[in-house]
Scaffold this active site. Structure first.
Site, PDB file in Angstrom:
ATOM      1  N   ARG A 259      69.995  62.218  59.109  1.00 50.33           N
ATOM      2  CA  ARG A 259      69.884  63.596  58.203  1.00 50.33           C
ATOM      3  C   ARG A 259      71.228  63.952  59.231  1.00 50.33           C
ATOM      4  O   ARG A 259      71.396  64.783  60.453  1.00 50.33           O
ATOM      5  CB  ARG A 259      68.730  63.645  58.588  1.00 50.33           C
ATOM      6  CG  ARG A 259      68.509  65.532  58.312  1.00 50.33           C
ATOM      7  CD  ARG A 259      66.978  66.164  59.439  1.00 50.33           C
ATOM      8  NE  ARG A 259      67.531  66.071  60.605  1.00 50.33           N
ATOM      9  CZ  ARG A 259      66.784  66.167  60.928  1.00 50.33           C
ATOM     10  NH1 ARG A 259      65.530  65.756  61.216  1.00 50.33           N
ATOM     11  NH2 ARG A 259      66.688  66.641  62.267  1.00 50.33           N
ATOM     12  N   HIS A 263      66.199  69.708  60.852  1.00 50.95           N
ATOM     13  CA  HIS A 263      65.548  68.957  60.592  1.00 50.95           C
ATOM     14  C   HIS A 263      65.562  70.098  59.181  1.00 50.95           C
ATOM     15  O   HIS A 263      65.362  69.795  57.931  1.00 50.95           O
ATOM     16  CB  HIS A 263      64.031  69.273  61.163  1.00 50.95           C
ATOM     17  CG  HIS A 263      62.320  68.930  59.698  1.00 50.95           C
ATOM     18  ND1 HIS A 263      62.591  67.558  59.105  1.00 50.95           N
ATOM     19  CD2 HIS A 263      61.495  69.717  59.748  1.00 50.95           C
ATOM     20  CE1 HIS A 263      61.311  67.996  58.058  1.00 50.95           C
ATOM     21  NE2 HIS A 263      60.117  69.236  58.697  1.00 50.95           N
ATOM     22  N   TYR A 272      67.143  67.127  70.362  1.00 51.32           N
ATOM     23  CA  TYR A 272      66.826  65.591  70.640  1.00 51.32           C
ATOM     24  C   TYR A 272      67.136  64.646  70.472  1.00 51.32           C
ATOM     25  O   TYR A 272      67.283  63.445  69.890  1.00 51.32           O
ATOM     26  CB  TYR A 272      65.132  65.953  69.831  1.00 51.32           C
ATOM     27  CG  TYR A 272      65.147  66.203  68.590  1.00 51.32           C
ATOM     28  CD1 TYR A 272      65.565  65.615  66.986  1.00 51.32           C
ATOM     29  CD2 TYR A 272      64.809  67.092  67.661  1.00 51.32           C
ATOM     30  CE1 TYR A 272      66.101  65.403  66.099  1.00 51.32           C
ATOM     31  CE2 TYR A 272      65.168  67.837  66.676  1.00 51.32           C
ATOM     32  CZ  TYR A 272      65.638  67.006  66.019  1.00 51.32           C
ATOM     33  OH  TYR A 272      65.911  67.392  64.704  1.00 51.32           O
TER      34      TYR A 272
END
Length: 364
Positions: A259, A263, A272
């Protein structure tokens, strides 16, 4: 091997037909898609990338409430739709808008749900596409139930159910896999392993060698595939679809992809993961390798690319126009489709809302 002789364990290395440079590698088990198929897939990839970029812009403009981008995962999106035939069904997640559109749904209709309306925006039966599911893994159970109904009716329908790596930690995933395997239902479970369930890395999701290895516990075959290689994806998914149509039961396919963006627009992925990690995956772009392959084969030139880009830009322009138009809202629609015959309690609620609306308009 299963008792029937079917190989259950996935390969140690994911299936790959086109490497990062677009060079072709022959595979003994999975044929290379035809040149026409690859040209079709590339055009769909161009459309998918442009749709992702346009929707990200629409979020920033306040025209979409949220957009879970599939940037970097377009090969998975396109292959999932193209691997199915008329009469088959796709059960997508919230991140699978490009797959929904590749299946035939108009982009502006696919965005209705993400704009914040109460319905999915399209007729599922017209396109063989279930409404996009936001809760993790719930659509997998729906897909299995749909496949069982088709089997009862002796229909040749195959169902492809999409999910992410995070969904494999849900109980619904286990129930769907187990039920489909026990009853040998024609379902392809397609896991887009993009390395993160929002901020949770794959290593915190499972201790299995791969997500495809989970298939053996249910007695179904699993396979791993390079999720940025549309040629390999088409070949692996089409084989799984054909297997289901032959009555040989379900298959679990794990696509290894990434990805590239956050998100959703509400996520800060810099908290992160490192930028160097993201940049490393940019070199594995699914569009670049197909472009290099088609160019090398003499099947793509500047004129053809310009035509594809023009088509994609036309799609983006139509989507912009649709999203920039203010929707006509009818509050009664909140009550219109809850029951076949509306009960008195719901009529009372609608009357209460009507009164509130009238008093608000009178004060305006």
């Amino acid at each position: 091997m299963s008792p029937s002789g079917t190989r259950l364990l996935p390969r140690d290395v994911p299936v790959q037909l086109l490497d990062e440079h677009g060079s072709l590698t022959k595979d003994a088990d999975y044929p290379t898609p035809s040149m026409e198929r690859m040209q079709q897939a590339y055009a769909s990839l161009i459309n998918g990338r442009r749709i992702n970029d346009q929707c990200n812009a629409l979020v920033r403009q306040g025209r979409l409430a949220v957009y879970p981008s599939s940037n970097g995962q377009e090969a998975c999106q396109v292959a999932a739709a193209l691997a199915l035939s008329d009469g088959d069904w796709l059960f997508p997640t919230y991140r699978d808008s490009v797959s929904v559109i590749t299946r035939g749904v108009a982009p502006e209709d696919a965005m209705v749900l993400l704009r914040g309306d109460w319905h999915s925006g399209y007729d599922p039966h017209e396109f063989g596409v279930a409404p996009q599911a936001t809760p993790l893994a719930t659509q997998l159970l729906h897909a299995v139930g749909f496949a069982q109904a088709a089997a009862y009716r002796n229909e040749p329908t195959v169902v492809l159910a999409m999910c992410g790596d995070g969904a494999t930690s849900e109980g619904d995933f286990h129930e769907a896999m187990n039920f489909a395997a026990v009853f040998k239902l024609p379902v392809v479970f397609f896991v887009q392993n993009n390395e993160f369930a929002i901020s949770v890395p794959l290593a915190r999701q499972t201790a299995a060698p791969s997500l495809a290895h989970k298939a053996i516990g249910y007695g179904m075959p699993g396979q791993r595939v390079d999720g940025n290689d549309v040629a390999a994806l088409l070949s692996v998914l089409e084989e799984a679809v054909d297997r289901g149509r032959r009555g040989e039961g379900p298959t679990l396919v794990e696509a290894h992809t990434y990805r590239m963006l956050a998100h959703t627009n509400a996520d800060d992925d810099t908290r992160y993961r490192e930028r160097e990690e993201v940049q490393a995956w940019a070199d594995r772009d699914p569009l670049t390798r197909v472009r290099s392959y088609l160019r090398a084969e003499g099947l793509l030139d500047d004129k053809a690319e310009e035509a594809m880009a023009e088509t994609a830009e036309g799609i983006a322009a139509e989507l912009r126009a649709a999203m920039n138009a203010d929707p006509v809202l009818n509050p009664e629609e909140l009550f219109a489709h809850v029951y076949a015959e509306r009960p008195a309690t719901l009529d009372a609620q609608w009357a209460l809302l009507q009164d509130e609306i009238e008093r608000t308009e009178a004060r305006a």
